[in-house]
Write a protein that holds these residues in place. Structure first.
Motif, PDB file in Angstrom:
ATOM      1  N   HIS A   1     148.504  65.581  54.559  1.00 54.26           N
ATOM      2  CA  HIS A   1     149.653  66.101  55.301  1.00 54.26           C
ATOM      3  C   HIS A   1     149.218  67.225  56.244  1.00 54.26           C
ATOM      4  CE1 HIS A   1     153.847  66.929  56.115  1.00 54.26           C
ATOM      5  NE2 HIS A   1     153.605  68.205  55.912  1.00 54.26           N
ATOM      6  N   LYS A   2     148.323  68.062  55.783  1.00 50.81           N
ATOM      7  CA  LYS A   2     147.807  69.140  56.624  1.00 50.81           C
ATOM      8  C   LYS A   2     147.030  68.567  57.811  1.00 50.81           C
ATOM      9  CE  LYS A   2     145.285  73.467  56.411  1.00 50.81           C
ATOM     10  NZ  LYS A   2     144.539  74.402  55.588  1.00 50.81           N
ATOM     11  N   MET A   3     146.246  67.517  57.576  1.00 53.17           N
ATOM     12  CA  MET A   3     145.486  66.876  58.647  1.00 53.17           C
ATOM     13  C   MET A   3     146.438  66.285  59.697  1.00 53.17           C
ATOM     14  SD  MET A   3     144.266  63.573  59.924  1.00 53.17           S
ATOM     15  CE  MET A   3     144.969  62.545  58.718  1.00 53.17           C
ATOM     16  N   LEU A   4     147.521  65.665  59.252  1.00 51.10           N
ATOM     17  CA  LEU A   4     148.490  65.109  60.196  1.00 51.10           C
ATOM     18  C   LEU A   4     149.086  66.226  61.054  1.00 51.10           C
ATOM     19  CD1 LEU A   4     150.475  62.505  58.049  1.00 51.10           C
ATOM     20  CD2 LEU A   4     148.627  62.050  59.680  1.00 51.10           C
ATOM     21  N   GLY A   5     149.352  67.362  60.445  1.00 55.52           N
ATOM     22  CA  GLY A   5     149.840  68.528  61.180  1.00 55.52           C
ATOM     23  C   GLY A   5     151.145  68.310  61.918  1.00 55.52           C
ATOM     24  N   LEU A   6     152.055  67.576  61.319  1.00 53.60           N
ATOM     25  CA  LEU A   6     153.335  67.297  61.971  1.00 53.60           C
ATOM     26  C   LEU A   6     154.173  68.572  62.084  1.00 53.60           C
ATOM     27  CD1 LEU A   6     154.148  64.019  60.033  1.00 53.60           C
ATOM     28  CD2 LEU A   6     153.036  64.257  62.254  1.00 53.60           C
ATOM     29  N   SER A   7     154.981  68.662  63.145  1.00 54.46           N
ATOM     30  CA  SER A   7     155.800  69.859  63.314  1.00 54.46           C
ATOM     31  C   SER A   7     156.979  69.839  62.351  1.00 54.46           C
ATOM     32  CB  SER A   7     156.343  69.984  64.736  1.00 54.46           C
ATOM     33  OG  SER A   7     156.153  68.888  65.511  1.00 54.46           O
TER      34      SER A   7
ATOM     35  N   LEU B   1     146.982  55.508  60.821  1.00 53.41           N
ATOM     36  CA  LEU B   1     146.723  54.653  61.982  1.00 53.41           C
ATOM     37  C   LEU B   1     147.631  55.027  63.154  1.00 53.41           C
ATOM     38  CD1 LEU B   1     146.223  51.214  60.212  1.00 53.41           C
ATOM     39  CD2 LEU B   1     144.516  52.444  61.570  1.00 53.41           C
ATOM     40  N   ARG B   2     148.885  55.332  62.870  1.00 52.58           N
ATOM     41  CA  ARG B   2     149.798  55.750  63.930  1.00 52.58           C
ATOM     42  C   ARG B   2     149.337  57.072  64.540  1.00 52.58           C
ATOM     43  NH1 ARG B   2     155.893  54.640  61.597  1.00 52.58           N
ATOM     44  NH2 ARG B   2     155.734  52.363  61.480  1.00 52.58           N
ATOM     45  N   TRP B   3     148.970  58.025  63.683  1.00 52.77           N
ATOM     46  CA  TRP B   3     148.500  59.331  64.127  1.00 52.77           C
ATOM     47  C   TRP B   3     147.273  59.156  65.031  1.00 52.77           C
ATOM     48  CZ3 TRP B   3     143.976  62.139  63.257  1.00 52.77           C
ATOM     49  CH2 TRP B   3     144.045  63.514  63.482  1.00 52.77           C
ATOM     50  N   GLY B   4     146.338  58.327  64.591  1.00 50.82           N
ATOM     51  CA  GLY B   4     145.131  58.069  65.371  1.00 50.82           C
ATOM     52  C   GLY B   4     145.433  57.356  66.685  1.00 50.82           C
ATOM     53  N   PHE B   5     146.403  56.459  66.660  1.00 52.81           N
ATOM     54  CA  PHE B   5     146.803  55.736  67.871  1.00 52.81           C
ATOM     55  C   PHE B   5     147.212  56.722  68.964  1.00 52.81           C
ATOM     56  CE2 PHE B   5     150.102  54.076  70.617  1.00 52.81           C
ATOM     57  CZ  PHE B   5     149.614  52.856  71.026  1.00 52.81           C
ATOM     58  N   TYR B   6     148.088  57.656  68.617  1.00 55.60           N
ATOM     59  CA  TYR B   6     148.571  58.610  69.622  1.00 55.60           C
ATOM     60  C   TYR B   6     147.465  59.536  70.105  1.00 55.60           C
ATOM     61  CZ  TYR B   6     153.345  57.039  69.073  1.00 55.60           C
ATOM     62  OH  TYR B   6     154.478  56.276  69.082  1.00 55.60           O
ATOM     63  N   ARG B   7     146.581  59.911  69.212  1.00 52.49           N
ATOM     64  CA  ARG B   7     145.452  60.758  69.632  1.00 52.49           C
ATOM     65  C   ARG B   7     144.557  59.994  70.600  1.00 52.49           C
ATOM     66  NH1 ARG B   7     145.140  65.717  66.328  1.00 52.49           N
ATOM     67  NH2 ARG B   7     143.090  65.999  67.231  1.00 52.49           N
ATOM     68  N   ALA B   8     144.263  58.729  70.264  1.00 51.56           N
ATOM     69  CA  ALA B   8     143.413  57.914  71.131  1.00 51.56           C
ATOM     70  C   ALA B   8     144.083  57.683  72.481  1.00 51.56           C
ATOM     71  CB  ALA B   8     143.101  56.576  70.453  1.00 51.56           C
TER      72      ALA B   8
ATOM     73  N   SER C   1     146.411  68.426  70.380  1.00 51.66           N
ATOM     74  CA  SER C   1     147.685  68.904  69.836  1.00 51.66           C
ATOM     75  C   SER C   1     148.668  67.767  69.593  1.00 51.66           C
ATOM     76  CB  SER C   1     148.311  69.941  70.775  1.00 51.66           C
ATOM     77  OG  SER C   1     148.742  69.310  71.970  1.00 51.66           O
ATOM     78  N   ILE C   2     148.287  66.554  69.950  1.00 47.43           N
ATOM     79  CA  ILE C   2     149.164  65.403  69.739  1.00 47.43           C
ATOM     80  C   ILE C   2     149.129  65.044  68.254  1.00 47.43           C
ATOM     81  CG2 ILE C   2     149.659  63.012  70.367  1.00 47.43           C
ATOM     82  CD1 ILE C   2     149.719  64.613  72.876  1.00 47.43           C
ATOM     83  N   ARG C   3     150.258  65.193  67.602  1.00 45.19           N
ATOM     84  CA  ARG C   3     150.376  64.923  66.176  1.00 45.19           C
ATOM     85  C   ARG C   3     151.690  64.176  65.960  1.00 45.19           C
ATOM     86  NH1 ARG C   3     146.656  67.726  63.441  1.00 45.19           N
ATOM     87  NH2 ARG C   3     145.538  69.368  64.534  1.00 45.19           N
ATOM     88  N   GLU C   4     151.612  62.864  66.083  1.00 47.28           N
ATOM     89  CA  GLU C   4     152.799  62.014  66.026  1.00 47.28           C
ATOM     90  C   GLU C   4     152.569  60.861  65.070  1.00 47.28           C
ATOM     91  OE1 GLU C   4     155.656  62.460  67.717  1.00 47.28           O
ATOM     92  OE2 GLU C   4     155.057  64.001  69.150  1.00 47.28           O
ATOM     93  N   VAL C   5     153.650  60.407  64.417  1.00 44.03           N
ATOM     94  CA  VAL C   5     153.538  59.251  63.534  1.00 44.03           C
ATOM     95  C   VAL C   5     154.684  58.255  63.727  1.00 44.03           C
ATOM     96  CG1 VAL C   5     152.143  60.394  61.756  1.00 44.03           C
ATOM     97  CG2 VAL C   5     154.646  60.466  61.605  1.00 44.03           C
TER      98      VAL C   5
END
Length: 153
Positions: free
Chosen positions: A13-19, A92-99, A111-115
């Motif tokens: 959860h910390k790695m995802l870093g969602l707001s 996978l969703r988090w990584g998708f948005y970062r990529a 700073s993109i942290r989306e799921v």
């Protein structure tokens, strides 16, 4: 086993870093929506996916400081698939948005942290707007990326 799982989930959860969401009732409303979708699921994969969404909602609320419900005690034979699916799906969703942000050359891609589910163009538009990324470029890159990025329903 429960303690180990808590440590893993807290780090994830910390790695995802969602707001944090506001108001705090957002977490309860999200859980209600996920429970409704879980009840309406008709296939095994839909039930697994929706169950993982319910667990994610509970876990996110807990680690964001707004506990709304407790998870059932961990049972290896019963919960391993749900937790594994949840970790894979949201990672996978988090990584998708970062990529996608990196490929768009977004200035603050880190700073993109989306799921949210990127399967719909409207979600790509929402994420682009939240992060001041050119929506047309982000959507174009996202569409291409969806062809090769493994996403779970």
């Amino acid at each position: 086993m429960q303690r180990w799982l808590d440590v893993v989930l807290r780090r994830w959860h910390k790695m995802l870093g969602l707001s944090l969401q506001s108001p705090p009732s957002w977490y309860r409303d999200r859980l209600r929506e996920e429970l409704r979708e879980r009840r309406n699921a008709s296939t095994s994969i839909q039930r697994l996916s929706e169950t993982s969404d319910v667990y994610f909602s509970i876990i996110r609320a807990r680690y964001d400081g707004f506990p709304i419900r407790n998870l059932p005690p961990f049972d290896f034979s019963q919960h391993t698939l749900v937790y594994g699916y949840m970790l894979a799906k949201y990672s996978l969703r988090w990584g998708f948005y970062r990529a996608a942000a990196v490929l768009c050359r977004a200035p603050c891609y880190h700073s993109i942290r989306e799921v949210v589910n990127p399967a719909k163009d409207s979600k790509l538009d929402e994420v682009a707007a939240r992060h001041q990324i050119d929506p047309d470029k982000f959507k174009r890159v996202g569409r291409k990326l969806r062809r090769v990025w493994p996403l779970l329903p």
